[in-house]
Each structure stands twice: as structure tokens, then as C-alpha cells.
Design an enzyme around this catalytic site. Sequence first.
Site, PDB file in Angstrom:
ATOM      1  N   ASP A 165       0.885  -1.332   0.061  1.00  0.00           N
ATOM      2  CA  ASP A 165      -0.037  -0.072  -0.022  1.00  0.00           C
ATOM      3  C   ASP A 165       0.922   1.372   0.063  1.00  0.00           C
ATOM      4  OD1 ASP A 165      -2.547   1.503  -0.205  1.00  0.00           O
ATOM      5  OD2 ASP A 165      -2.640   1.540   2.191  1.00  0.00           O
ATOM      6  N   TYR A 172       1.096   5.710  -0.403  1.00  0.00           N
ATOM      7  CA  TYR A 172       0.753   7.007   0.072  1.00  0.00           C
ATOM      8  C   TYR A 172       0.896   8.205  -0.844  1.00  0.00           C
ATOM      9  CZ  TYR A 172       0.884  10.009   4.379  1.00  0.00           C
ATOM     10  OH  TYR A 172       0.576  10.851   5.305  1.00  0.00           O
ATOM     11  N   HIS A 201      -3.836  13.871   0.768  1.00  0.00           N
ATOM     12  CA  HIS A 201      -4.121  13.185   1.964  1.00  0.00           C
ATOM     13  C   HIS A 201      -2.947  13.310   2.882  1.00  0.00           C
ATOM     14  CE1 HIS A 201      -4.944   9.813   4.451  1.00  0.00           C
ATOM     15  NE2 HIS A 201      -3.792   9.261   4.071  1.00  0.00           N
ATOM     16  N   ARG A 233       1.273  16.288  12.986  1.00  0.00           N
ATOM     17  CA  ARG A 233       2.349  17.084  13.261  1.00  0.00           C
ATOM     18  C   ARG A 233       1.960  18.706  13.163  1.00  0.00           C
ATOM     19  NH1 ARG A 233       3.905  13.021   9.952  1.00  0.00           N
ATOM     20  NH2 ARG A 233       3.853  14.714   8.130  1.00  0.00           N
ATOM     21  N   GLU A 251     -10.240   4.012   4.145  1.00  0.00           N
ATOM     22  CA  GLU A 251      -9.421   4.740   2.859  1.00  0.00           C
ATOM     23  C   GLU A 251      -9.673   4.377   1.790  1.00  0.00           C
ATOM     24  OE1 GLU A 251      -5.416   5.469   5.543  1.00  0.00           O
ATOM     25  OE2 GLU A 251      -5.247   3.912   4.005  1.00  0.00           O
ATOM     26  N   GLU A 253      -9.600   3.861  -2.170  1.00  0.00           N
ATOM     27  CA  GLU A 253      -7.919   3.844  -2.875  1.00  0.00           C
ATOM     28  C   GLU A 253      -8.395   3.031  -4.168  1.00  0.00           C
ATOM     29  OE1 GLU A 253      -4.774   2.161  -0.625  1.00  0.00           O
ATOM     30  OE2 GLU A 253      -5.524   2.874   1.205  1.00  0.00           O
ATOM     31  N   ASP A 263      -9.256   0.191   2.181  1.00  0.00           N
ATOM     32  CA  ASP A 263      -8.146  -0.172   3.329  1.00  0.00           C
ATOM     33  C   ASP A 263      -8.590   0.053   4.734  1.00  0.00           C
ATOM     34  OD1 ASP A 263      -5.649  -1.315   4.248  1.00  0.00           O
ATOM     35  OD2 ASP A 263      -4.588   0.560   4.150  1.00  0.00           O
ATOM     36  N   ARG A 312      -7.338   3.786  13.614  1.00  0.00           N
ATOM     37  CA  ARG A 312      -6.233   4.816  13.764  1.00  0.00           C
ATOM     38  C   ARG A 312      -5.721   5.047  15.010  1.00  0.00           C
ATOM     39  NH1 ARG A 312      -5.249   6.175   8.728  1.00  0.00           N
ATOM     40  NH2 ARG A 312      -6.974   6.737   7.402  1.00  0.00           N
ATOM     41  N   GLN A 336      -3.294   2.307  15.033  1.00  0.00           N
ATOM     42  CA  GLN A 336      -2.272   2.749  14.367  1.00  0.00           C
ATOM     43  C   GLN A 336      -1.303   3.815  14.792  1.00  0.00           C
ATOM     44  OE1 GLN A 336      -3.443   4.428  10.871  1.00  0.00           O
ATOM     45  NE2 GLN A 336      -1.513   4.857   9.740  1.00  0.00           N
ATOM     46  N   TYR A 351       2.683   2.833  15.142  1.00  0.00           N
ATOM     47  CA  TYR A 351       3.599   3.016  13.883  1.00  0.00           C
ATOM     48  C   TYR A 351       4.846   3.614  14.137  1.00  0.00           C
ATOM     49  CZ  TYR A 351       3.132   8.144  13.577  1.00  0.00           C
ATOM     50  OH  TYR A 351       3.174   9.515  13.746  1.00  0.00           O
ATOM     51  N   LYS A 363      -3.672  -1.785  10.451  1.00  0.00           N
ATOM     52  CA  LYS A 363      -3.855  -2.018   8.976  1.00  0.00           C
ATOM     53  C   LYS A 363      -4.159  -3.242   8.564  1.00  0.00           C
ATOM     54  CE  LYS A 363      -3.162   2.095   7.198  1.00  0.00           C
ATOM     55  NZ  LYS A 363      -4.160   3.046   6.227  1.00  0.00           N
ATOM     56  N   THR A 398      -8.394  -5.786   4.284  1.00  0.00           N
ATOM     57  CA  THR A 398      -8.536  -4.683   3.073  1.00  0.00           C
ATOM     58  C   THR A 398      -9.612  -5.125   2.079  1.00  0.00           C
ATOM     59  OG1 THR A 398      -6.163  -4.123   3.483  1.00  0.00           O
ATOM     60  CG2 THR A 398      -7.127  -3.831   1.122  1.00  0.00           C
ATOM     61  N   THR A 427      -4.822   6.546   0.226  1.00  0.00           N
ATOM     62  CA  THR A 427      -5.978   7.361   0.297  1.00  0.00           C
ATOM     63  C   THR A 427      -6.161   8.072  -0.908  1.00  0.00           C
ATOM     64  OG1 THR A 427      -6.138   6.935   2.714  1.00  0.00           O
ATOM     65  CG2 THR A 427      -7.468   8.706   1.566  1.00  0.00           C
ATOM     66  N   GLU A 487      -9.845  12.576   8.002  1.00  0.00           N
ATOM     67  CA  GLU A 487      -9.628  13.732   7.228  1.00  0.00           C
ATOM     68  C   GLU A 487     -10.890  14.410   7.304  1.00  0.00           C
ATOM     69  OE1 GLU A 487      -6.928  13.586   3.564  1.00  0.00           O
ATOM     70  OE2 GLU A 487      -7.757  11.415   3.860  1.00  0.00           O
TER      71      GLU A 487
END
Length: 391
Positions: A106, A108, A113, A122, A178, A180, A212, A216, A219, A223, A232, A236, A323, A337
Site C-alpha cells: 500500500d 501513500y 491526503h 504534526r 481509506e 483507494e 483499506d 487509527r 495505528q 507506527y 492496517k 482490506t 487514500t 480527514e
Amino acid sequence: MARIETAPDSPFGPDNLPYGVCAPRDGGPRVCVRLGDYAIDLSSVFDDPDFAAPTLNKFLARGPRRWHEIRHRLRDLVDGLIPDAAVHLLTEVDQLLPIQVGDYVDFYASIDHATNLGRLLRPNSEPLLPNWRHLPVGYHGRSGTVVVSGTAIHRPCGQHRTDSGVTAFGPTRRLDIEAELGFVVGVGSPLGTRIHTGAFAEHVFGVVLVDDWSARDVQAWEYQPLGPFQGKSFATSISAWITPLAALEAARVPLPEQHPRPLPYLCETEDWGLDIDLTIEWNGSAVSHPPYARMYWSPAQMLAHLSVNGAATRTGDLYASGTVSGPHREQRGSFIELCWGGDEPVEIGGARRTFLEDGDEVVITADAPGVSGSRIGLGEVRGRILPAIGH
């Protein structure tokens, strides 16, 4: 003999002809193509053992020459009479996982996104990490938990941080989606070789829709420093129908400008951006319309990066785009999001919602320009959330 008539604006007319695997009520699985609301059993049309099979893998391994030959013959077939034994209403067959999945990767690849998540996770830093514009970031997933559209998804359990800062175990409280696109490898490549961007269509057969599913809170706790794992790997979902690249010729568009210029192995000789529009429905309400045409990295670049270290690929390998999101709220392809981490709930059925609850159903659909000027459909990927096992 039967003649199948489709409306000029049908998303599953002769310009599409996606492939899947179906099991009629009175028989075993076999390779089919979809025309309108019908599945055409190819094992009843062509004298080829590749089609009397439980997956598309044997056919896909034959390569582009065979793919184009069969597509040409199918176009002639659907314009005329089709043997009665080959024609089945979709409501009278089980639509199965179309491939035996080899590896699953997968990516990104959406700058919108990645920027949104960077701002959420962040908030006081640059949203994009320094490597993001230099390579397609990805992770290696679990092929054994790839399931076909319509498969119910149990809420996963895992470790997460509570609001008080205590580490706990239990069902995820921030279950997400997600939206995709996935790309299915037909012809693999040996260990120690590379697939160049210009060879993309020699190896990739077609496209599926992907959801997917993502826990959260699990994760977020796991992560760092190695990336996604249990948040994850539990499921899927992919669409039951694979849209061949040949059906998407009219959807090909240039990529957005890439700056800085990618390294030579990532430079494209052809345009493999795709003008595909997705729609996300949450409990029957359309909540987002992500535009795939805004994706920063193309599927040809993803495949080139996936194999540049000499990693082998094989028939049935699946890699997904990550995503699909756009710059506006109504184009965001994940609920983290869409609800901005829980701070901006979405109105669903009169209730203010953030993440998925048990009983919720998500349906992702997509369409694209067809070669005759109409829109073609990419099927759907559907999933309903069940309670966590044991809870």
C-alpha cells in the site's frame, strides 16, 4: 442464444468489460466478464482451461498479447448472440475474490491526503516529511486479509493509548476507511530485476477499488518507528471486478507537476495519471467525492519503485495507491480527514458522526471516461462493520 442490450450510458457497456470470478448457484467458480447486469461465463464461450478456474491468475499470467486477443474477441461476442449457458444475472451468482493475491503493498501517493495527515499529526511542523516528494512512500501489507466486496468486517482489537495516557487493549474506537485504487499485476518479474515505468502496461492487467480499513488509535500507538502493522492488517476490501487497463485509455491524463524532478528511474515515458472519480457513501449518504486525477505519484512510478531494489513480483500481486483525497473537505478519502481528527463531525442520518460504529456500512464506487465518450464504472467495494469478536 441470447443478445444482451445495454443502454448507451450504461457504466458496464461494451467499452468496459471488467473481469471477475463468479459461482452460479448450480456450479463452481469460473472466470466471467460483466456486461450490464449480467455475468458472461467465459468457460462456456472459449475453449480455454484458464477460464474454468477459481481465480483469474492463470489468464493474467498469459500476458498482454493474450489479454488484448481475448478483449478483441469479447467485443465481437457481445455485439452478437451469446450462448444461453454463458449468461447469468448478477443477482443469481456469487461474486468471489477475483485473484489469488500474492503480495500486497500500500502506497501513500496523494499529496492532499499526506498534507492533511501531516497537519493533523504534526500541527507545528511541515506537513510533508522530507522524503515524500522524492519517492512513493509505501508499506508491505497482509495479502491473507484481502477480501472481496461485501465481506463483513469485524471491529479489530489492539493496543491503544487511552485519554489518560494509560496503555490499554480492546476494540478500536477510531475505525476508519481509506478509499483507494488498486493495481493487479498480471506478469511478474524475477528476483534481481527492475520494472521500468515504460513497462507498466506489460505487467499490470487492471484496476480494482480498494477500501483499506484502518484502526487509527491502534495505528497511532504502534507506527513509530517501523510504520503500520495491526492497525492496517486486519482487513482490506477490493471490488469483485477488475477493470482492464485497456478500458481506461480515455482516462489517462498527465500527472500534476512533480517538484523536484524525480530520479531517473521514476521518470515516466508515458502519461499514467488517471481521471477517475470516486464516491464514498456512509450508511447510504454520499459524503465525499475524491478525485484520483490529483494523485502525485502514478501507478507506473509506484511499480518502478516497488521493484527498483530487485524485489520480485508475481501474478496476483496487488498494490494500492493509498487514500485518494483532494484539496476540499468534500474530496477527502478517509474519515479521519473528513471529521478532521474528530473535531468536525459529519452529519449522517441526523446524527453527528466521526468514526465508524458497529452496523455502519461504507460503499465506495468510481467511474471514468470511456473510449466512446460515455462513463465506465469500476464496480463497488462494500463493507459493513460487525462487533469485535468476543465483545
